[in-house]
Write a protein that holds these residues in place. Structure first.
Motif, PDB file in Angstrom:
ATOM      1  N   SER A  26       0.827  -1.204   0.000  1.00 22.01           N
ATOM      2  CA  SER A  26       0.000   0.000   0.000  1.00 22.01           C
ATOM      3  C   SER A  26       0.859   1.251   0.000  1.00 22.01           C
ATOM      4  O   SER A  26       0.531   2.245  -0.654  1.00 22.01           O
ATOM      5  CB  SER A  26      -0.912   0.003   1.226  1.00 22.01           C
ATOM      6  N   VAL A  27       1.984   1.208   0.741  1.00 17.86           N
ATOM      7  CA  VAL A  27       2.902   2.345   0.768  1.00 17.86           C
ATOM      8  C   VAL A  27       3.506   2.562  -0.608  1.00 17.86           C
ATOM      9  O   VAL A  27       3.572   3.688  -1.120  1.00 17.86           O
ATOM     10  CB  VAL A  27       4.014   2.116   1.812  1.00 17.86           C
ATOM     11  N   VAL A  28       3.954   1.477  -1.236  1.00 16.98           N
ATOM     12  CA  VAL A  28       4.544   1.570  -2.568  1.00 16.98           C
ATOM     13  C   VAL A  28       3.557   2.177  -3.554  1.00 16.98           C
ATOM     14  O   VAL A  28       3.897   3.061  -4.348  1.00 16.98           O
ATOM     15  CB  VAL A  28       5.012   0.179  -3.047  1.00 16.98           C
ATOM     16  N   LYS A  29       2.313   1.739  -3.496  1.00 13.00           N
ATOM     17  CA  LYS A  29       1.279   2.257  -4.406  1.00 13.00           C
ATOM     18  C   LYS A  29       1.110   3.764  -4.231  1.00 13.00           C
ATOM     19  O   LYS A  29       1.106   4.516  -5.216  1.00 13.00           O
ATOM     20  CB  LYS A  29      -0.039   1.548  -4.143  1.00 13.00           C
ATOM     21  N   GLU A  30       0.964   4.210  -2.987  1.00  7.14           N
ATOM     22  CA  GLU A  30       0.732   5.631  -2.742  1.00  7.14           C
ATOM     23  C   GLU A  30       1.920   6.474  -3.198  1.00  7.14           C
ATOM     24  O   GLU A  30       1.744   7.541  -3.808  1.00  7.14           O
ATOM     25  CB  GLU A  30       0.460   5.868  -1.249  1.00  7.14           C
ATOM     26  N   LEU A  31       3.127   6.027  -2.920  1.00  4.76           N
ATOM     27  CA  LEU A  31       4.307   6.808  -3.285  1.00  4.76           C
ATOM     28  C   LEU A  31       4.515   6.850  -4.794  1.00  4.76           C
ATOM     29  O   LEU A  31       4.896   7.880  -5.357  1.00  4.76           O
ATOM     30  CB  LEU A  31       5.546   6.239  -2.590  1.00  4.76           C
ATOM     31  N   ILE A  43      11.895   6.519 -12.498  1.00  4.09           N
ATOM     32  CA  ILE A  43      11.629   6.143 -11.111  1.00  4.09           C
ATOM     33  C   ILE A  43      12.479   4.932 -10.728  1.00  4.09           C
ATOM     34  O   ILE A  43      12.546   3.951 -11.472  1.00  4.09           O
ATOM     35  CB  ILE A  43      10.140   5.814 -10.890  1.00  4.09           C
ATOM     36  N   ARG A  44      13.104   5.023  -9.566  1.00  2.87           N
ATOM     37  CA  ARG A  44      13.847   3.883  -9.010  1.00  2.87           C
ATOM     38  C   ARG A  44      13.176   3.464  -7.699  1.00  2.87           C
ATOM     39  O   ARG A  44      12.812   4.304  -6.871  1.00  2.87           O
ATOM     40  CB  ARG A  44      15.308   4.252  -8.749  1.00  2.87           C
ATOM     41  N   ILE A  45      13.032   2.147  -7.522  1.00  8.64           N
ATOM     42  CA  ILE A  45      12.367   1.591  -6.345  1.00  8.64           C
ATOM     43  C   ILE A  45      13.317   0.606  -5.670  1.00  8.64           C
ATOM     44  O   ILE A  45      13.843  -0.301  -6.327  1.00  8.64           O
ATOM     45  CB  ILE A  45      11.057   0.875  -6.735  1.00  8.64           C
ATOM     46  N   ASP A  46      13.551   0.773  -4.372  1.00  3.22           N
ATOM     47  CA  ASP A  46      14.384  -0.142  -3.586  1.00  3.22           C
ATOM     48  C   ASP A  46      13.546  -0.717  -2.452  1.00  3.22           C
ATOM     49  O   ASP A  46      12.935   0.040  -1.675  1.00  3.22           O
ATOM     50  CB  ASP A  46      15.587   0.593  -2.993  1.00  3.22           C
ATOM     51  N   ILE A  47      13.536  -2.042  -2.335  1.00  3.36           N
ATOM     52  CA  ILE A  47      12.747  -2.729  -1.313  1.00  3.36           C
ATOM     53  C   ILE A  47      13.658  -3.668  -0.527  1.00  3.36           C
ATOM     54  O   ILE A  47      14.424  -4.431  -1.121  1.00  3.36           O
ATOM     55  CB  ILE A  47      11.597  -3.549  -1.936  1.00  3.36           C
ATOM     56  N   GLU A  48      13.554  -3.609   0.794  1.00  2.00           N
ATOM     57  CA  GLU A  48      14.305  -4.536   1.647  1.00  2.00           C
ATOM     58  C   GLU A  48      13.372  -5.158   2.671  1.00  2.00           C
ATOM     59  O   GLU A  48      12.509  -4.484   3.238  1.00  2.00           O
ATOM     60  CB  GLU A  48      15.456  -3.811   2.358  1.00  2.00           C
ATOM     61  N   ASN A  49      13.568  -6.475   2.877  1.00  2.00           N
ATOM     62  CA  ASN A  49      12.762  -7.256   3.829  1.00  2.00           C
ATOM     63  C   ASN A  49      11.274  -7.070   3.586  1.00  2.00           C
ATOM     64  O   ASN A  49      10.497  -6.783   4.500  1.00  2.00           O
ATOM     65  CB  ASN A  49      13.124  -6.894   5.272  1.00  2.00           C
ATOM     66  N   GLY A  50      10.882  -7.251   2.341  1.00  2.00           N
ATOM     67  CA  GLY A  50       9.456  -7.164   1.996  1.00  2.00           C
ATOM     68  C   GLY A  50       8.857  -5.801   2.220  1.00  2.00           C
ATOM     69  O   GLY A  50       7.641  -5.673   2.343  1.00  2.00           O
ATOM     70  N   GLY A  51       9.705  -4.747   2.275  1.00  2.00           N
ATOM     71  CA  GLY A  51       9.209  -3.396   2.484  1.00  2.00           C
ATOM     72  C   GLY A  51       9.010  -3.032   3.940  1.00  2.00           C
ATOM     73  O   GLY A  51       8.695  -1.879   4.265  1.00  2.00           O
ATOM     74  N   GLU A  98      -3.900  12.251   2.203  1.00  2.00           N
ATOM     75  CA  GLU A  98      -3.769  11.478   3.427  1.00  2.00           C
ATOM     76  C   GLU A  98      -2.546  10.563   3.434  1.00  2.00           C
ATOM     77  O   GLU A  98      -2.108  10.124   4.489  1.00  2.00           O
ATOM     78  CB  GLU A  98      -5.018  10.610   3.643  1.00  2.00           C
ATOM     79  N   ALA A  99      -1.993  10.251   2.277  1.00  2.00           N
ATOM     80  CA  ALA A  99      -1.006   9.178   2.171  1.00  2.00           C
ATOM     81  C   ALA A  99       0.226   9.430   3.024  1.00  2.00           C
ATOM     82  O   ALA A  99       0.563   8.635   3.907  1.00  2.00           O
ATOM     83  CB  ALA A  99      -0.613   8.965   0.711  1.00  2.00           C
ATOM     84  N   LEU A 100       0.947  10.526   2.788  1.00  2.00           N
ATOM     85  CA  LEU A 100       2.196  10.759   3.501  1.00  2.00           C
ATOM     86  C   LEU A 100       1.963  10.936   5.004  1.00  2.00           C
ATOM     87  O   LEU A 100       2.757  10.456   5.818  1.00  2.00           O
ATOM     88  CB  LEU A 100       2.922  11.982   2.930  1.00  2.00           C
ATOM     89  N   ALA A 101       0.892  11.619   5.373  1.00  2.00           N
ATOM     90  CA  ALA A 101       0.599  11.795   6.798  1.00  2.00           C
ATOM     91  C   ALA A 101       0.313  10.451   7.457  1.00  2.00           C
ATOM     92  O   ALA A 101       0.776  10.183   8.575  1.00  2.00           O
ATOM     93  CB  ALA A 101      -0.580  12.735   6.980  1.00  2.00           C
ATOM     94  N   SER A 102      -0.441   9.595   6.781  1.00  2.00           N
ATOM     95  CA  SER A 102      -0.760   8.278   7.326  1.00  2.00           C
ATOM     96  C   SER A 102       0.479   7.411   7.436  1.00  2.00           C
ATOM     97  O   SER A 102       0.710   6.749   8.449  1.00  2.00           O
ATOM     98  CB  SER A 102      -1.813   7.584   6.449  1.00  2.00           C
ATOM     99  N   ILE A 103       1.293   7.404   6.372  1.00  2.00           N
ATOM    100  CA  ILE A 103       2.524   6.611   6.397  1.00  2.00           C
ATOM    101  C   ILE A 103       3.457   7.125   7.491  1.00  2.00           C
ATOM    102  O   ILE A 103       4.061   6.344   8.238  1.00  2.00           O
ATOM    103  CB  ILE A 103       3.213   6.652   5.021  1.00  2.00           C
ATOM    104  N   GLY A 104       3.579   8.437   7.597  1.00  2.00           N
ATOM    105  CA  GLY A 104       4.460   9.017   8.594  1.00  2.00           C
ATOM    106  C   GLY A 104       4.047   8.737  10.020  1.00  2.00           C
ATOM    107  O   GLY A 104       4.878   8.783  10.934  1.00  2.00           O
TER     108      GLY A 104
END
Length: 552
Positions: A26-31, A43-51, A98-104
């Motif tokens: 969900s975080v990846v989608k919003e960003l 766009i470059r995407i880096d994921i570690e430990n399943g995000g 809402e995305a960044l505020a919720s993630i933060g």
């Protein structure tokens, strides 16, 4: 009862995060949506430990103005709408603010951005919903967002994340959906430091098909036909599989509305109807389709994840899609179908709204068309429907009709779900044996459209469910499933027990109108007019005119 008090902002944001952030995907989608809305084409995407440990997305978009950095992580702050009227013409992927505020509020964020008109980049740190003041930082045009330690301050949510491999699977699915709707963007995707995807920008149709082939494989493209059909302000283009592609999984089904991926029940029904007499029930169609329509005639503000929509003229959209796919199947030897559709203009149609808990407004009574179970002419004591068909009279048991259709619908629930968030989340408590049974059943229950989160060893909360469970008492439902299901349960035994448990609460026929019964009957006909239900009870019985004459 305690006195009413205002929630702390941090707690309120964490509750909101439950709607926006279900898992790392969900975080990846919003960003990613934010990057694309900022006109990024790299766009470059880096994921570690399943995000869970790290999600980093780097884009070369327009960036965020230095004066707006604090606002960017503040709830209900957005650059994409300014008034309620703007919702009727939303063209951006994200817009709620809402995305960044919720993630933060549930993770640690480091955001570095350089706006196109600023001389230098700025950095802002957010930790558990608390933002520091922006500081100067070196950086190129665009935005870099690093999200670390997801759910570190919400251990209840973190406890129920799956393995790194499972979370990567969901992230990968999300990224693929985005890459298939933004061909003009270059993508580099790294999982655990390893380059997995390196897709260049797409400049022509051949390169589009190469990207699709890399995602789906050659088998899809070998059995696919491309189409582009436009009429009356609607444009449908993309690729659909021919019936020769025999695939049992439904994972190759992507539908985009105005650039946003959706999983809409009406759209799914239209596609299934087009394939109904061409594809065996054991196989699934595959498609990547893009529908462009005037944003003023579609409501995208139906669900927090924006995966569900509501069309102003749903019947017309449904029949337009069926018509387009039928054109493809009529010329299977053509690899590309490109033409102006002769689909009738809107003025040839009338539109109706339906409150049916099982079907949307896909059918209208047509006296000139003959249906196997006919058209309803009346209801008897709200227990039976009297229907007239070409041969005579059909008597339909409304309760058996509903239960059989419920049973058939949850057979392929992963395809047919129409999920709705509960207005008020419901907390359910059980004794420890029942709670352990329900915990073991969580994944299967999700397949059947019931979404539970664990609050403690014996308490769960249900926040959303399929629309077919309207007016159901979930605590009683789960209690009944426990009594009806064997200890060593299977998905099929759970399906039968779930249907039987729903049957105990069935009040469906008490509120039906004639139009809604007709709609439900059409849905049963579409799935096969078996006159006996899964449990052996008669659903309907027909009488010819000569048989009726004998009764007189």
């Amino acid at each position: 009862m305690k006195r009413i008090s205002k929630l702390d902002n941090t707690v309120a944001n964490q509750i909101a995060a439950g709607e926006v952030v279900e898992r790392p995907a969900s975080v990846v989608k919003e960003l990613l949506e934010n990057s694309l809305d900022a006109q990024a084409d790299n766009i470059r995407i880096d994921i570690e430990n399943g995000g869970i440990d790290k999600i980093r997305i780097i884009d070369n978009g327009n960036g965020i103005h230095h004066n707006d950095l604090i606002l960017s992580v503040t709830p209900h702050a957005t650059s994409k709408i300014a008034s309620l009227g703007d919702l009727s013409t939303v063209s951006s992927l994200g817009f709620r603010g809402e995305a960044l505020a919720s993630i933060g509020s549930i993770a640690k964020i480091c955001l570095v951005s350089k706006y196109s008109e600023d001389f230098e980049a700025k950095r802002i740190i957010v930790n558990g919903g608390i933002a520091q003041n922006p500081t100067d930082f070196s950086g190129d045009l665009g935005t870099t967002i690093l999200v670390e330690n997801l759910f570190y301050n919400v251990p209840v949510r973190k406890k129920f994340l799956k393995s790194s491999k499972t979370e990567i699977f969901h992230i990968d699915s999300t990224i693929k959906k985005v890459m298939l709707c933004s061909f003009n963007c270059r993508y580099q995707v790294y999982y655990e430091g390893k380059l997995t995807y390196n897709f260049p920008k797409v400049l022509n149709l051949t390169q589009k098909e190469k990207r699709i082939e890399k995602i789906f494989g050659k088998s899809f493209m070998n059995h696919a036909v491309s189409l582009e059909i436009e009429t009356n302000g609607m444009n449908l283009e993309g690729w659909v599989s021919l019936p020769s592609l025999e695939r049992r999984q439904s994972d190759w089904q992507y539908f985009y509305l105005n650039g946003r991926v959706i999983r809409d029940r009406l759209i799914q029904h239209a596609i299934r109807q087009a394939y109904s007499d061409k594809l065996d029930n054991n196989f699934q169609p595959a498609y990547v389709l893009y529908l462009t329509i005037d944003p003023r005639v579609v409501d995208v503000n139906v669900h927090p994840t924006k995966s569900e929509v509501r069309f102003q003229d749903s019947r017309y959209v449904h029949d337009f899609i069926v018509s387009c796919l039928e054109k493809v199947f009529a010329e299977p030897d053509q690899k590309t179908i490109s033409m102006d559709s002769k689909f009738p203009p809107k003025t040839d149609f009338e539109y109706t709204k339906s409150t049916d808990v099982l079907t949307s407004n896909l059918y209208e009574i047509d006296e000139k068309k003959t249906f196997p179970l006919g058209n309803v002419i009346g209801l008897l004591k709200k227990k039976f429907a009297l229907s007239e068909n070409a041969e005579g009279l059909v008597i339909i048991d409304l309760r058996e009709l509903y239960i059989q259709l419920f049973y058939l619908n949850i057979q392929n629930s992963h395809i047919e779900q129409d999920i709705r968030s509960l207005v008020i989340p419901e907390t359910l408590s059980f004794d420890i044996r029942k709670a352990q049974f329900i915990e073991r059943s969580l994944v299967m229950l999700e397949d059947f459209g019931i979404y539970l989160n664990i609050l403690s060893n014996d308490t769960f909360v249900i926040r959303k469910s399929d629309k077919i469970y309207k007016d159901i008492n979930f605590k009683q439902l789960l209690e009944d499933i426990f009594l009806l299901t064997d200890r060593e349960f299977t998905k099929e035994s759970l399906r039968v027990s779930l249907t039987n448990a729903v049957d105990k609460q069935c009040k469906y026929s008490q509120t039906l109108s004639v139009d809604e019964v007709n709609s439900t009957i059409r849905s049963l006909e579409n799935k096969g007019c078996h006159h006996v239900s899964y449990r052996g009870a008669k659903i309907w019985r027909s009488f010819s005119l000569s048989q009726l004459a004998e009764f007189l």
